[in-house]
Motif scaffolding. Sequence first.
Motif: not given
Length: 309
Positions: A106-112, A127-132, A136-141
């Motif tokens: 398990r990993t905690e992943l954050s993007l700020t 920019a905020e839409e791209a961040r989300q 979400a894509t990296v976490a799901d993949a």
Amino acid sequence: MVTSQAPVGESVTVDAPAKVVLDLIADPDPLHYLAPSVVYAERQADGEGKDTVTLWSVTEDEEVWSRTQHRVFEADGSKVTFTDTKESSLAGLTGTWTVRALDGERTELSLTQDASGLADAGAAGRAEEARQVLLATVADAATRRQELSDLVVDFRDPLFVGGAAEDAYQILYEADRWPERLEHVSRIDLKEDVPNIQFFDMDTTTSDGKPHTTRSVRICFPHRKIVYKQIGLPALLDAHTGHWLFTPTREGLIVESRHVAVIKPSALPVLGEGTTVEGARRYLRRVLSTNSMTNLRLSKTYAEERARA
């Protein structure tokens, strides 16, 4: 310049080892078939622990935009910082990916992101839409990595051409003329309001006689590469992307087609009751390769006839 924006971030827990997560951040190529809005990603190494990444994305109202960012990887793999360049649609944006192992699986992943330096105040929402989307894509993949290894069909078909890249490119660029040149294409409605950005609806028939109607966006890099993403998909797929690549050699040219298709498990019965994922993989490899090789052979014939002339 935006001055009122505070840094925005979010953390998620991912059921995957930290290295798996970091590898997905480091290599942006899968984004074009994993992220619904990303059409193409290109990465260039800039030295030890540094690279430059450009992403091309498409909006819901069919506008293609791009961003380019310089990235720096910390030696221990815990952080990746980035700055969007002055050429980027998000020029001045900065941010950090943080990867923290919670345990072996398990990993905690954050993007700020910090949008206070954005050159275009109107780009803050994008920019905020791209961040989300990226988080979400990296976490799901990462979480679905085993499932995706079965569902993603990724292959390339190269063909040698004894001619010039400009001529081979012309046939594959002129998609609006495919119905008169290619038997498996019966209709294309194409528009190119922005040079080298194409949107088209296309009716095709696979080698086993099945008709398909799709909608695609293409980004054309003259005489070098054409990338595409289907934004209106056949029933069997969750994603379909690819490219036409033109690589000069000392003897001529290698023209390559690439397909990446993501199978939709719930749609397997469209190929017949009892169809398995393995059966769908074999089907896709056969029919997609058959049609694109027809395109490649036409490109080869045209370029070689021009070379002889």
